[in-house]
Design a protein around this motif. Structure first.
Motif, PDB file in Angstrom:
ATOM      1  N   MET A 183       0.834  -1.202   0.000  1.00 43.15           N
ATOM      2  CA  MET A 183       0.000   0.000   0.000  1.00 43.15           C
ATOM      3  C   MET A 183       0.873   1.259   0.000  1.00 43.15           C
ATOM      4  O   MET A 183       1.975   1.260   0.525  1.00 43.15           O
ATOM      5  CB  MET A 183      -0.858   0.033   1.271  1.00 43.15           C
ATOM      6  N   THR A 184       0.320   2.296  -0.605  1.00 39.17           N
ATOM      7  CA  THR A 184       1.063   3.554  -0.639  1.00 39.17           C
ATOM      8  C   THR A 184       0.464   4.527   0.378  1.00 39.17           C
ATOM      9  O   THR A 184      -0.745   4.752   0.392  1.00 39.17           O
ATOM     10  CB  THR A 184       1.002   4.176  -2.047  1.00 39.17           C
ATOM     11  N   PHE A 185       1.323   5.047   1.216  1.00 39.35           N
ATOM     12  CA  PHE A 185       0.896   6.032   2.200  1.00 39.35           C
ATOM     13  C   PHE A 185       1.540   7.380   1.885  1.00 39.35           C
ATOM     14  O   PHE A 185       2.588   7.441   1.238  1.00 39.35           O
ATOM     15  CB  PHE A 185       1.316   5.608   3.610  1.00 39.35           C
ATOM     16  N   THR A 186       0.906   8.445   2.345  1.00 41.20           N
ATOM     17  CA  THR A 186       1.527   9.761   2.253  1.00 41.20           C
ATOM     18  C   THR A 186       1.911  10.191   3.660  1.00 41.20           C
ATOM     19  O   THR A 186       1.084  10.164   4.569  1.00 41.20           O
ATOM     20  CB  THR A 186       0.546  10.789   1.652  1.00 41.20           C
ATOM     21  N   ILE A 217       5.200   6.802   0.498  1.00 38.82           N
ATOM     22  CA  ILE A 217       5.898   5.647   1.058  1.00 38.82           C
ATOM     23  C   ILE A 217       5.149   4.368   0.721  1.00 38.82           C
ATOM     24  O   ILE A 217       3.933   4.280   0.895  1.00 38.82           O
ATOM     25  CB  ILE A 217       6.018   5.771   2.600  1.00 38.82           C
ATOM     26  N   GLU A 218       5.889   3.393   0.236  1.00 35.82           N
ATOM     27  CA  GLU A 218       5.331   2.065  -0.038  1.00 35.82           C
ATOM     28  C   GLU A 218       5.600   1.205   1.196  1.00 35.82           C
ATOM     29  O   GLU A 218       6.763   0.931   1.516  1.00 35.82           O
ATOM     30  CB  GLU A 218       6.038   1.494  -1.277  1.00 35.82           C
ATOM     31  N   ALA A 219       4.553   0.821   1.903  1.00 36.73           N
ATOM     32  CA  ALA A 219       4.740   0.037   3.126  1.00 36.73           C
ATOM     33  C   ALA A 219       3.544  -0.871   3.329  1.00 36.73           C
ATOM     34  O   ALA A 219       2.491  -0.670   2.729  1.00 36.73           O
ATOM     35  CB  ALA A 219       4.892   0.970   4.323  1.00 36.73           C
ATOM     36  N   SER A 220       3.727  -1.887   4.189  1.00 40.76           N
ATOM     37  CA  SER A 220       2.643  -2.850   4.365  1.00 40.76           C
ATOM     38  C   SER A 220       1.622  -2.373   5.400  1.00 40.76           C
ATOM     39  O   SER A 220       0.499  -2.863   5.432  1.00 40.76           O
ATOM     40  CB  SER A 220       3.216  -4.209   4.768  1.00 40.76           C
ATOM     41  N   SER A 221       1.999  -1.442   6.263  1.00 35.95           N
ATOM     42  CA  SER A 221       1.053  -0.943   7.261  1.00 35.95           C
ATOM     43  C   SER A 221       1.372   0.513   7.589  1.00 35.95           C
ATOM     44  O   SER A 221       2.452   1.017   7.268  1.00 35.95           O
ATOM     45  CB  SER A 221       1.145  -1.767   8.544  1.00 35.95           C
ATOM     46  N   LYS A 222       0.404   1.158   8.225  1.00 34.43           N
ATOM     47  CA  LYS A 222       0.567   2.554   8.635  1.00 34.43           C
ATOM     48  C   LYS A 222       1.752   2.691   9.593  1.00 34.43           C
ATOM     49  O   LYS A 222       2.512   3.653   9.536  1.00 34.43           O
ATOM     50  CB  LYS A 222      -0.732   2.988   9.333  1.00 34.43           C
ATOM     51  N   GLU A 223       1.893   1.701  10.482  1.00 33.90           N
ATOM     52  CA  GLU A 223       2.978   1.740  11.471  1.00 33.90           C
ATOM     53  C   GLU A 223       4.341   1.684  10.770  1.00 33.90           C
ATOM     54  O   GLU A 223       5.270   2.399  11.138  1.00 33.90           O
ATOM     55  CB  GLU A 223       2.872   0.557  12.446  1.00 33.90           C
ATOM     56  N   ALA A 283       4.983   2.604   7.708  1.00 36.60           N
ATOM     57  CA  ALA A 283       5.172   3.879   7.005  1.00 36.60           C
ATOM     58  C   ALA A 283       5.648   4.953   7.989  1.00 36.60           C
ATOM     59  O   ALA A 283       6.554   5.745   7.692  1.00 36.60           O
ATOM     60  CB  ALA A 283       3.866   4.306   6.341  1.00 36.60           C
ATOM     61  N   HIS A 284       5.050   4.953   9.188  1.00 33.74           N
ATOM     62  CA  HIS A 284       5.443   5.936  10.206  1.00 33.74           C
ATOM     63  C   HIS A 284       6.891   5.739  10.605  1.00 33.74           C
ATOM     64  O   HIS A 284       7.652   6.699  10.759  1.00 33.74           O
ATOM     65  CB  HIS A 284       4.521   5.812  11.420  1.00 33.74           C
ATOM     66  N   GLN A 285       7.275   4.485  10.742  1.00 33.29           N
ATOM     67  CA  GLN A 285       8.649   4.191  11.148  1.00 33.29           C
ATOM     68  C   GLN A 285       9.657   4.640  10.087  1.00 33.29           C
ATOM     69  O   GLN A 285      10.710   5.203  10.406  1.00 33.29           O
ATOM     70  CB  GLN A 285       8.778   2.683  11.383  1.00 33.29           C
ATOM     71  N   MET A 286       9.294   4.407   8.802  1.00 30.58           N
ATOM     72  CA  MET A 286      10.190   4.834   7.730  1.00 30.58           C
ATOM     73  C   MET A 286      10.309   6.357   7.678  1.00 30.58           C
ATOM     74  O   MET A 286      11.396   6.909   7.479  1.00 30.58           O
ATOM     75  CB  MET A 286       9.699   4.308   6.382  1.00 30.58           C
ATOM     76  N   ALA A 287       9.166   7.033   7.867  1.00 27.50           N
ATOM     77  CA  ALA A 287       9.191   8.506   7.848  1.00 27.50           C
ATOM     78  C   ALA A 287      10.026   9.030   9.015  1.00 27.50           C
ATOM     79  O   ALA A 287      10.774  10.002   8.877  1.00 27.50           O
ATOM     80  CB  ALA A 287       7.767   9.046   7.923  1.00 27.50           C
ATOM     81  N   MET A 342      12.562  20.332  15.562  1.00 30.61           N
ATOM     82  CA  MET A 342      11.716  19.212  15.967  1.00 30.61           C
ATOM     83  C   MET A 342      10.864  18.827  14.759  1.00 30.61           C
ATOM     84  O   MET A 342      10.656  19.640  13.861  1.00 30.61           O
ATOM     85  CB  MET A 342      10.847  19.581  17.171  1.00 30.61           C
ATOM     86  N   PHE A 343      10.401  17.571  14.749  1.00 31.16           N
ATOM     87  CA  PHE A 343       9.552  17.184  13.628  1.00 31.16           C
ATOM     88  C   PHE A 343       8.311  16.444  14.096  1.00 31.16           C
ATOM     89  O   PHE A 343       8.304  15.832  15.166  1.00 31.16           O
ATOM     90  CB  PHE A 343      10.319  16.343  12.595  1.00 31.16           C
ATOM     91  N   GLU A 344       7.251  16.568  13.297  1.00 27.34           N
ATOM     92  CA  GLU A 344       5.980  15.893  13.558  1.00 27.34           C
ATOM     93  C   GLU A 344       5.583  15.149  12.301  1.00 27.34           C
ATOM     94  O   GLU A 344       5.638  15.708  11.205  1.00 27.34           O
ATOM     95  CB  GLU A 344       4.883  16.933  13.791  1.00 27.34           C
ATOM     96  N   ILE A 345       5.159  13.903  12.468  1.00 27.78           N
ATOM     97  CA  ILE A 345       4.801  13.089  11.302  1.00 27.78           C
ATOM     98  C   ILE A 345       3.309  12.790  11.313  1.00 27.78           C
ATOM     99  O   ILE A 345       2.760  12.401  12.343  1.00 27.78           O
ATOM    100  CB  ILE A 345       5.597  11.763  11.309  1.00 27.78           C
TER     101      ILE A 345
END
Lengths: 81, 81
Positions: free
Chosen positions: A1-4, A48-54, A56-60, A75-78
């Motif tokens: 799945m593709t996430f933004t 991001i191409e990832a299998s789950s939202k989690e 994708a969050h980790q990659m970001a 600081m950053f917010e995802i």
């Protein structure tokens, strides 16, 4: 799945933001005197191409720590969509 | 009342984003190969003194049009908190 992933990178609150200060001066010169504080950061949108939202969050998060944000000054917010 | 306006300024979708392309290359060199598209814009936070949320929105919109965003190359989104 593709996430933004939307990553917001802002200068830390305790630090001066000279770019923001310059823009504040510009806005006041334009007559917008109701504006009292300006802080300028970056907005980075990733696909991001990832299998789950989690995942994708980790990659970001990894991308932010390794390249996109400087933790000494920013600081950053995802947000994953 | 004091409002916070968060303004997101992004390059228009149809335009190339060379900064984003460079960052995408950097992320892939770091081994983050699941990321396929990067777009980089600005995030601007303003503190606005206004009598209503609508007035704050109008001031943020005026600031964006006059100074913060270049409508030829960028679009902006305003969120008032």
């Amino acid at each position: 799945m593709t996430f933004t992933a939307q990553i917001k990178v802002m200068p830390l609150k305790d630090l001066l933001d000279p770019q923001g200060k310059a823009v504040l001066g510009g806005l006041q010169n334009l007559g917008l005197t109701g504006i009292s504080d300006v802080r300028i950061g970056k907005q980075i949108d990733l696909k991001i191409e990832a299998s789950s939202k989690e995942e994708a969050h980790q990659m970001a998060s990894e991308a932010s720590k390794k390249l996109l944000a400087n933790p000494v000054m920013e600081m950053f917010e995802i947000t994953i969509i």
